[in-house]
Enzyme design. Sequence first.
Site, PDB file in Angstrom:
ATOM      1  N   LYS A 157      41.810   1.557  37.128  1.00 43.74           N
ATOM      2  CA  LYS A 157      40.852   2.045  36.128  1.00 43.74           C
ATOM      3  C   LYS A 157      41.516   2.064  34.763  1.00 43.74           C
ATOM      4  O   LYS A 157      42.737   2.150  34.629  1.00 43.74           O
ATOM      5  CB  LYS A 157      40.317   3.438  36.488  1.00 43.74           C
ATOM      6  CG  LYS A 157      41.354   4.566  36.493  1.00 43.74           C
ATOM      7  CD  LYS A 157      41.656   5.166  35.125  1.00 43.74           C
ATOM      8  CE  LYS A 157      42.745   6.229  35.238  1.00 43.74           C
ATOM      9  NZ  LYS A 157      43.548   6.359  34.003  1.00 43.74           N
ATOM     10  N   GLY A 197      47.635   5.339  42.561  1.00 41.53           N
ATOM     11  CA  GLY A 197      47.687   6.275  43.679  1.00 41.53           C
ATOM     12  C   GLY A 197      46.343   6.911  43.957  1.00 41.53           C
ATOM     13  O   GLY A 197      45.933   7.063  45.117  1.00 41.53           O
ATOM     14  N   ASP A 236      41.726  12.116  38.944  1.00 44.80           N
ATOM     15  CA  ASP A 236      40.815  10.993  38.717  1.00 44.80           C
ATOM     16  C   ASP A 236      40.359  10.313  40.007  1.00 44.80           C
ATOM     17  O   ASP A 236      39.657   9.312  39.969  1.00 44.80           O
ATOM     18  CB  ASP A 236      41.402   9.959  37.748  1.00 44.80           C
ATOM     19  CG  ASP A 236      42.875   9.680  37.984  1.00 44.80           C
ATOM     20  OD1 ASP A 236      43.375  10.018  39.073  1.00 44.80           O
ATOM     21  OD2 ASP A 236      43.522   9.123  37.079  1.00 44.80           O
TER      22      ASP A 236
END
EC number: 2.7.1.148
Length: 288
Positions: free
Chosen positions: A8, A98, A132
């Site tokens: 992202k 991650g 996130d």
Amino acid sequence: MHFLSPAKLNLFLQILGRREDDFHEIVTRYQAIAFGDQLSLSISSRDSLQVINACHLETPSNSIWKSVALFRRYTGITTPVSWRVVKQIPVGAGLAGGSSNAATALFALNQIFKTGLSDEEMRSLAEQLGVDTPFFFSTGAALGVARGEKIIALEESVSDRYVLYFSSEGVLTSRAFAAVQPSDCSSRKNLEYTQNDLEKPVFRLRLDLKEKKHWLESLWAELPVYIGLTGSGATLFVRYPEILEKDLSYAAQIQRAVTLSGGLLTSPIRRDPTAWYSIYSESALAAT
């Protein structure tokens, strides 16, 4: 079963101040991109994890195992599983490698065991896995508020292109936020949605990244582009409207800049709510 675990970008990130719990209040624009890791999952006789290109990540603390543990507690399913990850997203790059792996693993487990968890359930579970991580259960474009974990889905699609510039050394998110000074924060009354407030503190820690951005600005100077840091870094990216590529003059300049700079050209990616992100065919993934 094979899955794309997409990276992202933070198209902007603004810090509104420090909260009572000592974390920072932010507003950010997340965008999933057509670049990432490849995750493969199969039922096995014992739990195992193989990480191609990053064997040092084959540890019990890997975010994938955190997803497995959470899934097992929530569903009661304890069947052993085997994971194979082809790692492409650098560690500490500000690309949520991650977190994406954790979200993708959760989705994959729901698929392979046919547990029928809704996106809302998985998004709620994902909040326990990382700030996130919940974002990846959106359609690939969203605002993140609070610490970034509260997701506001955006339905409009963007017609942008991105050029990524990795660093050989990552930046710890905790270190970046620890370096934030009051003067780095945005005013709630004057939010511009065009900047990353973490740039200044990160550049104080990493002069090489500041110099790299200046070099990119000179290289792309004749083109209408945005250049910035994603998240807490260490990845810098160039953003420009895809329509520029339809102009032959601009297209030639873009190609030259990408070639000279050694950047990785990629695009936004969206997710169908009934499926997962994909830029690969099942057969192509099976062959890797």
